[in-house]
Design a protein around this motif. Sequence first.
Motif, PDB file in Angstrom:
ATOM      1  N   ARG A 108      33.788 -27.471  21.576  1.00 45.42           N
ATOM      2  CA  ARG A 108      33.837 -26.233  22.361  1.00 45.42           C
ATOM      3  C   ARG A 108      35.179 -25.496  22.227  1.00 45.42           C
ATOM      4  N   TRP A 109      36.277 -26.238  21.941  1.00 40.35           N
ATOM      5  CA  TRP A 109      37.579 -25.572  21.847  1.00 40.35           C
ATOM      6  C   TRP A 109      37.729 -24.799  20.544  1.00 40.35           C
ATOM      7  N   PHE A 110      36.912 -25.111  19.575  1.00 37.14           N
ATOM      8  CA  PHE A 110      37.084 -24.478  18.263  1.00 37.14           C
ATOM      9  C   PHE A 110      35.935 -23.550  17.895  1.00 37.14           C
ATOM     10  N   GLN A 111      35.079 -23.261  18.869  1.00 37.88           N
ATOM     11  CA  GLN A 111      33.930 -22.443  18.493  1.00 37.88           C
ATOM     12  C   GLN A 111      34.386 -21.048  18.056  1.00 37.88           C
ATOM     13  N   SER A 112      33.694 -20.527  17.109  1.00 39.54           N
ATOM     14  CA  SER A 112      33.829 -19.136  16.650  1.00 39.54           C
ATOM     15  C   SER A 112      35.192 -18.672  16.175  1.00 39.54           C
ATOM     16  N   PHE A 113      35.644 -19.271  15.083  1.00 32.23           N
ATOM     17  CA  PHE A 113      36.710 -18.655  14.292  1.00 32.23           C
ATOM     18  C   PHE A 113      36.144 -17.325  13.775  1.00 32.23           C
ATOM     19  N   VAL A 114      37.029 -16.365  13.494  1.00 26.64           N
ATOM     20  CA  VAL A 114      36.524 -15.083  12.963  1.00 26.64           C
ATOM     21  C   VAL A 114      37.219 -14.709  11.660  1.00 26.64           C
ATOM     22  N   HIS A 115      36.483 -14.021  10.817  1.00 30.32           N
ATOM     23  CA  HIS A 115      37.073 -13.519   9.572  1.00 30.32           C
ATOM     24  C   HIS A 115      37.972 -12.317   9.878  1.00 30.32           C
ATOM     25  N   GLY A 116      39.139 -12.280   9.257  1.00 28.19           N
ATOM     26  CA  GLY A 116      40.004 -11.096   9.312  1.00 28.19           C
ATOM     27  C   GLY A 116      40.244 -10.633   7.887  1.00 28.19           C
ATOM     28  N   PRO A 117      39.912  -9.390   7.575  1.00 30.21           N
ATOM     29  CA  PRO A 117      40.000  -8.948   6.178  1.00 30.21           C
ATOM     30  C   PRO A 117      41.440  -8.787   5.681  1.00 30.21           C
ATOM     31  N   VAL A 118      41.931  -9.782   4.988  1.00 29.87           N
ATOM     32  CA  VAL A 118      43.256  -9.724   4.355  1.00 29.87           C
ATOM     33  C   VAL A 118      43.036  -9.982   2.858  1.00 29.87           C
ATOM     34  N   PRO A 119      43.181  -8.969   2.016  1.00 28.32           N
ATOM     35  CA  PRO A 119      42.884  -9.159   0.588  1.00 28.32           C
ATOM     36  C   PRO A 119      43.668 -10.334  -0.001  1.00 28.32           C
ATOM     37  N   ASP A 120      43.057 -11.035  -0.941  1.00 28.96           N
ATOM     38  CA  ASP A 120      43.780 -12.100  -1.641  1.00 28.96           C
ATOM     39  C   ASP A 120      45.054 -11.506  -2.257  1.00 28.96           C
ATOM     40  N   TYR A 121      46.083 -12.358  -2.352  1.00 27.51           N
ATOM     41  CA  TYR A 121      47.415 -11.844  -2.697  1.00 27.51           C
ATOM     42  C   TYR A 121      47.592 -11.458  -4.169  1.00 27.51           C
ATOM     43  N   TYR A 122      46.658 -11.907  -5.041  1.00 30.36           N
ATOM     44  CA  TYR A 122      46.752 -11.558  -6.465  1.00 30.36           C
ATOM     45  C   TYR A 122      45.449 -10.872  -6.869  1.00 30.36           C
ATOM     46  N   PRO A 123      45.328  -9.553  -6.592  1.00 32.87           N
ATOM     47  CA  PRO A 123      44.044  -8.858  -6.701  1.00 32.87           C
ATOM     48  C   PRO A 123      43.479  -8.774  -8.113  1.00 32.87           C
ATOM     49  N   SER A 124      44.346  -8.834  -9.139  1.00 26.83           N
ATOM     50  CA  SER A 124      43.768  -8.693 -10.479  1.00 26.83           C
ATOM     51  C   SER A 124      43.424 -10.040 -11.098  1.00 26.83           C
TER      52      SER A 124
END
Length: 537
Positions: A108-124
């Motif tokens: 119950r303490w860890f329910q529902s982590f959420v995605h946060g849009p942070v682009p990967d650091y090496y885009p190419s």
Amino acid sequence: MTTNEETFDVIVVGSGGGLVGAYVAASRGLRTLVIEKTGLVGGTTAYSGAGLWFPGSAPLKRAGIDDGDLEEARTYLRDLVGDSSREDLQNAYLNAGVALIDELEQNRWFQSFVHGPVPDYYPSQPGATLHGRTIFPPSVLAAELGDNAPLIRTSIPSERFGYDEGPEINGGRALIGRALMAFLETGNGVLRLNTALESLVVEGGKVVGVDAVSGGQNIRLRATGGVILAAGGYERNGELRTKFSAVPITGEYSNGVVSNTGDALQAGITIGADTDLLDEAWFIPGLIQPDGLPVFHTGTRGGIFVNAAGERFVNETQPYDQTGHAIYNAEATTGVSHSPAHWVFDQMQFERDGIGRDPAAGVDAEWFTSGALKKADTLEELAQIIGVPFEALSRSIEEFNGYAESGVDEKFHRGETPWDQMFHHMVGFAAHPEQNYIVPIETDLPNPLVVPIGEGPYYAATIVLSDIGTKGGLKTDARARVLGQDGRPIAGLYASGNTMAAMSGSVYPGAGTPIGSSLAFSYLAALDIAGEGQAGE
Ligand SMILES: Cc1cc2nc3c(=O)[nH]c(=O)nc-3n(C[C@H](O)[C@H](O)[C@H](O)COP(=O)(O)OP(=O)(O)OC[C@H]3O[C@@H](n4cnc5c(N)ncnc54)[C@H](O)[C@@H]3O)c2cc1C
């Protein structure tokens, strides 16, 4: 002289990310002790934003992002990191991230982590994604943690500048608060604060416990299953930093907790553990504050960084670790001082973004009285105050202003990648917990992140080489077992997080790799002790 002895199944040294491994061990019925050197729980993990780079994890899937069988993520990681870490370590990390979050979300303490849009650091890089692979724990009310809430280390702004944390616990503090509650609720978890590992106890070639100092007393703590070293890096140990670094680093400018002095690393070396990557850190540019010490600086929009020769040397908006490494490498190889470097900007930037994390709060007079921020009516005067050649500084600015006109930073390609743009709302970013840090851009410039330096007065702030922890440490295998000089696991000894040689080698692949590694490898260590060691393979 040891006066007391106690026996547990598992001992976890350090209460940062290792607390999650402690929970996993305790949840399997193993009597688990966490010892923490300080009077507070959480280490640098509590200071953090708690981003976790866990490709393929359930919260990403819930957000509609499917990393499938992890092949894309594996390609991204493998191509980037190469042989600077073992491939089985990289695979173990990816597999463990998915399994760990599945398991944690049952609690119950860890329910529902959420995605946060942070682009990967090496885009190419092949396999990179725009939406990134970072998840965050939700905030929690301090009241929900009851008597345990005051045990959690507060943030850097609170510790150093007296900011009020308020009733809500977020970021790394939320992760730690949740892990602490889950750990204690198992009924098998014991937390001992102000208790510091001094050395490891070895009997018959196996690590069977630790000698520690607790409240001034020498104690021996035995572990029948194993000892997990999760005591952070050696970022605050000036002697070790000087020994291993190619440039002078004392540790004073680190943003890691001051108690991370490499005790576990040294205890491991003493009993024959092998090490790797000891010259590496999660480097960052640090912005010197009025108290004379830096904070993590990222999201530059206006102004440029120049070295002691008055020359621009870096894309100021790129991922922080790449700027940190650029400073480190330039410092090591050019003979020109890059730490301190100078962040030079104009009145427009000053009025628009201020200088601290919260532009709306304005800039206190102490920024000027302390010398952290310097101001001059002309560039010539500013150059004199900061001690850089005026001709070179004005040439750097002229060149940069030319790039502002065309929109293309021909030298360093500032503002061209999704990560650069994310901090300024050019890429969707709404779910990120640090969204208050972002100033949306309204501009008709061809490149909104290459803003010309215009009218005075002019300002200079100080950028130094800083870090959010070291990343060299004890070599481990894919089960987080510490390896001896002969390449074989040392029985009973495990390492995770910044105590281990990083699975990401000398690279920072995406937001949340440090804490991801702390969680993933303490998880794998706990599984191995519980007899489920093949899980990450
Ligand atoms: C402002 C900021 C933001 C950040 N944001 C992120 C982010 O969003 N995502 C991310 O992945 N990383 C982030 N980082 C980096 C990350 O927080 C650290 O690299 C990571 O938390 C280190 O985790 P750890 O478990 O190895 O060590 P820590 O969390 O530092 O825990 C180590 C603990 O061990 C204790 N200890 C030390 N020696 C002993 C001893 N002898 N005996 C007992 N205990 C001991 C220490 O007191 C400490 O409490 C951020 C860092 C900062 C400063």
